[in-house]
Structures are given as C-alpha cells and as structure tokens.
Design a protein around this motif. Structure first.
Motif, PDB file in Angstrom:
ATOM      1  N   THR A   1       0.845  -1.197   0.000  1.00 30.59           N
ATOM      2  CA  THR A   1       0.000   0.000   0.000  1.00 30.59           C
ATOM      3  C   THR A   1       0.880   1.247   0.000  1.00 30.59           C
TER       4      THR A   1
ATOM      5  N   ASP B   1       1.334   3.448   2.224  1.00 34.07           N
ATOM      6  CA  ASP B   1       2.090   3.670   3.453  1.00 34.07           C
ATOM      7  C   ASP B   1       3.112   2.562   3.715  1.00 34.07           C
TER       8      ASP B   1
ATOM      9  N   ARG C   1       2.661  -0.778   3.939  1.00 29.91           N
ATOM     10  CA  ARG C   1       2.217  -2.025   4.571  1.00 29.91           C
ATOM     11  C   ARG C   1       1.824  -3.047   3.515  1.00 29.91           C
TER      12      ARG C   1
ATOM     13  N   ASP D   1      -0.542  -5.605   1.793  1.00 30.40           N
ATOM     14  CA  ASP D   1      -1.979  -5.803   1.650  1.00 30.40           C
ATOM     15  C   ASP D   1      -2.199  -7.288   1.374  1.00 30.40           C
ATOM     16  N   HIS D   2      -2.660  -8.009   2.382  1.00 28.17           N
ATOM     17  CA  HIS D   2      -2.757  -9.459   2.274  1.00 28.17           C
ATOM     18  C   HIS D   2      -3.842  -9.917   1.320  1.00 28.17           C
TER      19      HIS D   2
ATOM     20  N   ALA E   1      -4.746  -8.289  -1.425  1.00 28.60           N
ATOM     21  CA  ALA E   1      -4.182  -8.074  -2.760  1.00 28.60           C
ATOM     22  C   ALA E   1      -3.148  -9.163  -3.072  1.00 28.60           C
TER      23      ALA E   1
ATOM     24  N   ARG F   1      -7.487  -3.641  -5.794  1.00 32.69           N
ATOM     25  CA  ARG F   1      -7.386  -3.467  -4.330  1.00 32.69           C
ATOM     26  C   ARG F   1      -6.200  -2.567  -3.976  1.00 32.69           C
ATOM     27  N   LEU F   2      -5.071  -2.776  -4.646  1.00 31.72           N
ATOM     28  CA  LEU F   2      -3.912  -1.930  -4.367  1.00 31.72           C
ATOM     29  C   LEU F   2      -4.180  -0.477  -4.724  1.00 31.72           C
TER      30      LEU F   2
ATOM     31  N   MET G   1      -7.188   0.972  -4.805  1.00 31.77           N
ATOM     32  CA  MET G   1      -8.184   1.490  -3.877  1.00 31.77           C
ATOM     33  C   MET G   1      -7.580   1.831  -2.524  1.00 31.77           C
ATOM     34  N   VAL G   2      -6.827   0.893  -1.958  1.00 30.08           N
ATOM     35  CA  VAL G   2      -6.249   1.091  -0.632  1.00 30.08           C
ATOM     36  C   VAL G   2      -5.113   2.096  -0.694  1.00 30.08           C
ATOM     37  N   GLY G   3      -4.346   2.056  -1.785  1.00 29.09           N
ATOM     38  CA  GLY G   3      -3.191   2.934  -1.879  1.00 29.09           C
ATOM     39  C   GLY G   3      -3.560   4.373  -2.190  1.00 29.09           C
TER      40      GLY G   3
END
Length: 105
Positions: A46, A48, A50, A52-53, A55, A99-100, A102-104
């Motif tokens: 992500t 920050d 971390r 992303d399990h 993803a 997902r990456l 979206m979260v990133g």
C-alpha cells in the motif's frame, strides 16, 4: 498375426487424452507476477508501505492460475478448471491491482 489395437473400452479413456496447448498470455502474466513478487515485493504494498494481504492473495491466485493455464494443463473437475482458467488469471489480476489502487489511493 497380432490384432490391431482397437478403440478403448467405454469408461477407460486416459485422463489426458490430448496434450494441452501452450497459452502464452497467462504464462507471461504468471512469469511477470512471479518476478515482480519475488524481486520487488514493495511494488505490491500500500501507499504507506504495509503489505496488503488480500491483494497478495488475489495476485498469488492469478500467478498460480497463470502457470496452470499457461502450460496447458486442464483439470478434470469443474471447480479446479474454473479456479485455474485464463479467466481466473484476469480476475485475480483485476482484484489484486484494483485493491492496491483502492487502498493505496
């Protein structure tokens, strides 16, 4: 005189009667994911930093499906055939990269 081999009896057909065909696109996707996840795993983290399990799960599924479908193996059971199909490669890539993003973002 020896008899010519006849057709196989019903129900005794070999499991892999015909070899599968090589599919370059899923195989290339699997190789790219393997190299990317192995050489630069931080690309799949992500913003920050971390992991992303979810993803990673989707991308590893895409990699596995890419290798299975790419080398031409076709599982007999429908569930396994769906999980390791070329469409599964595309779905795993879309879910993982989506997902990456979206979260990133």
């Amino acid at each position: 005189m020896a008899a010519a081999p006849g057709p196989a009896a019903a129900g005794s057909a070999p499991i892999a009667a015909t070899p599968g065909r090589l599919r370059p696109l899923p195989l290339l996707a699997a190789l790219a994911l393997m190299l990317g996840l192995g050489i630069a795993p931080n690309l799949f983290a992500t913003a920050d930093g971390r992991a992303d399990h979810l993803a990673a799960l989707a991308l590893c599924w895409a990699m596995s499906a890419g290798f299975v479908a790419g080398v031409g193996f076709r599982p007999q059971a429908l569930a396994w055939r769906l999980l390791f199909s070329p469409a599964a490669v595309a779905l795993g890539l879309a879910l993982g990269l989506g997902r990456l993003l979206m979260v990133g973002g």
